[in-house]
Design a protein around this motif. Structure first.
Motif, mmCIF file in Angstrom:
data_model
loop_
_atom_site.group_PDB
_atom_site.id
_atom_site.type_symbol
_atom_site.label_atom_id
_atom_site.label_comp_id
_atom_site.label_asym_id
_atom_site.label_seq_id
_atom_site.Cartn_x
_atom_site.Cartn_y
_atom_site.Cartn_z
ATOM 1 N N VAL A 1 0.802 -1.223 0.000
ATOM 2 C CA VAL A 1 0.000 0.000 0.000
ATOM 3 C C VAL A 1 0.833 1.271 0.000
ATOM 4 O O VAL A 1 0.296 2.360 0.017
ATOM 5 C CB VAL A 1 -1.006 0.032 1.175
ATOM 6 N N GLY A 2 2.137 1.181 -0.024
ATOM 7 C CA GLY A 2 2.974 2.374 -0.132
ATOM 8 C C GLY A 2 3.158 3.147 1.152
ATOM 9 O O GLY A 2 3.339 4.357 1.125
ATOM 10 N N ALA A 3 3.089 2.484 2.278
ATOM 11 C CA ALA A 3 3.313 3.149 3.557
ATOM 12 C C ALA A 3 4.737 2.883 4.022
ATOM 13 O O ALA A 3 5.403 1.975 3.536
ATOM 14 C CB ALA A 3 2.323 2.632 4.588
ATOM 15 N N GLY A 4 5.204 3.674 4.959
ATOM 16 C CA GLY A 4 6.536 3.478 5.517
ATOM 17 C C GLY A 4 7.623 3.668 4.474
ATOM 18 O O GLY A 4 7.451 4.378 3.486
ATOM 19 N N LEU A 5 8.754 3.010 4.689
ATOM 20 C CA LEU A 5 9.874 3.149 3.764
ATOM 21 C C LEU A 5 9.570 2.570 2.387
ATOM 22 O O LEU A 5 10.184 2.940 1.400
ATOM 23 C CB LEU A 5 11.125 2.507 4.348
ATOM 24 N N GLY A 6 8.603 1.654 2.323
ATOM 25 C CA GLY A 6 8.233 1.054 1.055
ATOM 26 C C GLY A 6 7.677 2.040 0.043
ATOM 27 O O GLY A 6 7.693 1.788 -1.158
ATOM 28 N N GLN A 7 7.200 3.172 0.513
ATOM 29 C CA GLN A 7 6.647 4.167 -0.404
ATOM 30 C C GLN A 7 7.706 4.743 -1.342
ATOM 31 O O GLN A 7 7.375 5.299 -2.382
ATOM 32 C CB GLN A 7 5.957 5.283 0.369
#
Length: 160
Positions: free
Chosen positions: A8-14
């Motif tokens: 979902v693009g939250a945290g560092l993954g965004q």
């Protein structure tokens, strides 16, 4: 809880690109769906363990990696046993040798350059080697440490 990447693009993954996410999936660690993340969160709350790692591991992708499986994941995808006397010859090594035999020095340099450009294009998700300028710095091409490691592993595989 030490969560894996959520899709979902939250945290560092965004900050990861689609290519980075695809690379992680092919290496056996795909992102968690929102639903799976919530289910794993609820399961983590129900456990009495001091720490849990809610992450999805694709064991088939993990076993098909061309590089060494990370130490923390080796138990999930053990390497196949080999006979002690067997020597594994990388599939691409013989082919590269055959391609270079009989070529002039200049032709060898061009052949190796095209091989490297092809691997770079593949790692970065380009459909053609034309997107990879031979004089462009790696950072300018879009390389990060994960892409550089994948390129190293691919070049080791194809060159032996």
């Amino acid at each position: 809880m030490a969560f894996g990447l959520w899709e979902v693009g939250a945290g560092l993954g965004q900050y990861l690109s689609d290519i980075d996410r695809a690379r992680m999936a092919t290496q056996g660690v795909p992102p968690l769906s929102y639903e799976a993340g919530l289910e794993l969160f609820a399961a983590g709350l129900r456990t009495d363990r001091p720490s849990v790692v809610p992450v999805h591991i694709d064991t088939a992708a993990l076993r098909s990696r061309t590089d060494e499986v990370p130490a923390l994941l080796r138990g999930l995808a053990p390497a196949p046993r080999r006979a002690a006397a067997a020597v594994e010859i990388p599939a691409g090594a013989g082919e590269l040798e055959r391609r270079l035999v009989g070529l002039t020095v200049g032709e060898r340099l061009r052949a190796v350059l095209e091989l490297v450009r092809g691997e770079v294009a593949g790692v970065l998700g380009h459909s053609s080697v034309e997107a990879v300028g031979p004089e462009r710095p790696f950072r300018e091409l879009g390389f990060d440490s994960l892409a550089a490691t994948e390129l190293r592993n691919q070049l080791n595989r194809v060159t032996g």
